[in-house]
Design an enzyme around this catalytic site. Structure first.
Site, PDB file in Angstrom:
ATOM      1  N   ILE A   1       0.855  -1.180   0.000  1.00  0.00           N
ATOM      2  CA  ILE A   1       0.000   0.000   0.000  1.00  0.00           C
ATOM      3  C   ILE A   1       0.893   1.232   0.000  1.00  0.00           C
ATOM      4  O   ILE A   1       1.667   1.466   0.923  1.00  0.00           O
ATOM      5  CB  ILE A   1      -0.931   0.016   1.233  1.00  0.00           C
ATOM      6  CG1 ILE A   1      -1.692  -1.312   1.362  1.00  0.00           C
ATOM      7  CG2 ILE A   1      -1.874   1.212   1.166  1.00  0.00           C
ATOM      8  CD1 ILE A   1      -2.586  -1.652   0.175  1.00  0.00           C
ATOM      9  N   GLU A   2       0.803   1.998  -1.069  1.00  0.00           N
ATOM     10  CA  GLU A   2       1.584   3.232  -1.228  1.00  0.00           C
ATOM     11  C   GLU A   2       0.703   4.383  -0.769  1.00  0.00           C
ATOM     12  O   GLU A   2      -0.372   4.628  -1.332  1.00  0.00           O
ATOM     13  CB  GLU A   2       1.969   3.390  -2.705  1.00  0.00           C
ATOM     14  CG  GLU A   2       2.788   4.605  -3.007  1.00  0.00           C
ATOM     15  CD  GLU A   2       3.140   4.707  -4.494  1.00  0.00           C
ATOM     16  OE1 GLU A   2       3.746   5.723  -4.865  1.00  0.00           O
ATOM     17  OE2 GLU A   2       2.827   3.786  -5.272  1.00  0.00           O
ATOM     18  N   LEU A   3       1.121   5.070   0.281  1.00  0.00           N
ATOM     19  CA  LEU A   3       0.398   6.205   0.824  1.00  0.00           C
ATOM     20  C   LEU A   3       1.093   7.467   0.342  1.00  0.00           C
ATOM     21  O   LEU A   3       2.267   7.679   0.642  1.00  0.00           O
ATOM     22  CB  LEU A   3       0.375   6.134   2.348  1.00  0.00           C
ATOM     23  CG  LEU A   3      -0.201   4.840   2.917  1.00  0.00           C
ATOM     24  CD1 LEU A   3      -0.030   4.791   4.411  1.00  0.00           C
ATOM     25  CD2 LEU A   3      -1.664   4.684   2.509  1.00  0.00           C
TER      26      LEU A   3
END
Length: 127
Positions: free
Chosen positions: A120-122
């Protein structure tokens, strides 16, 4: 035909409760129930529908597998920053912060893993 936006996507997960807990607690998504007891994570004008491994809703992906997703989410860290928020929630950072290219310009990204080890790239856009 002209594609306008993504409405929803589907994550196949090992545990719907564990997934809901992570995405609601850490990312502020709303857990919603729809249809005949199905579960989704709602945010903005989008949602992530959840499929339990082995009990996927038809039609489904050809090879639904928990942990095979790589998603980039644009986030608003509020009054702090992404790193401080993750530290407060005891979430390990896989990589970052690093500069990447988003759909409409440069973004600053931090990478974490959800309970199924999806990447998950925030990210937040660099102004």
């Amino acid at each position: 035909m002209h594609t306008l936006r993504i409405d929803h996507l589907v994550l196949t997960v090992a545990s719907i409760p564990a997934t809901c807990e992570f995405y609601s607690r850490v990312l502020g998504m709303e857990v919603v129930t729809f249809g005949e007891g199905r579960t989704a994570l709602s945010f903005g004008n989008q949602k992530i529908n959840l499929h339990q491994v082995g009990r996927e809703f038809e039609p489904k992906a050809n090879r639904p597998t928990a942990g095979s997703a790589d998603l980039c989410l644009i986030v608003d860290p509020g009054n702090g920053d992404i790193m401080a928020h993750l530290a407060a929630h005891q979430i390990a950072v896989e990589a970052g912060p690093v500069v990447r290219t988003g759909a409409i310009g440069p973004i600053r990204s931090v990478y974490v893993r959800d309970p199924d080890h999806n990447l998950i790239e925030l990210s937040e856009y660099i102004r």
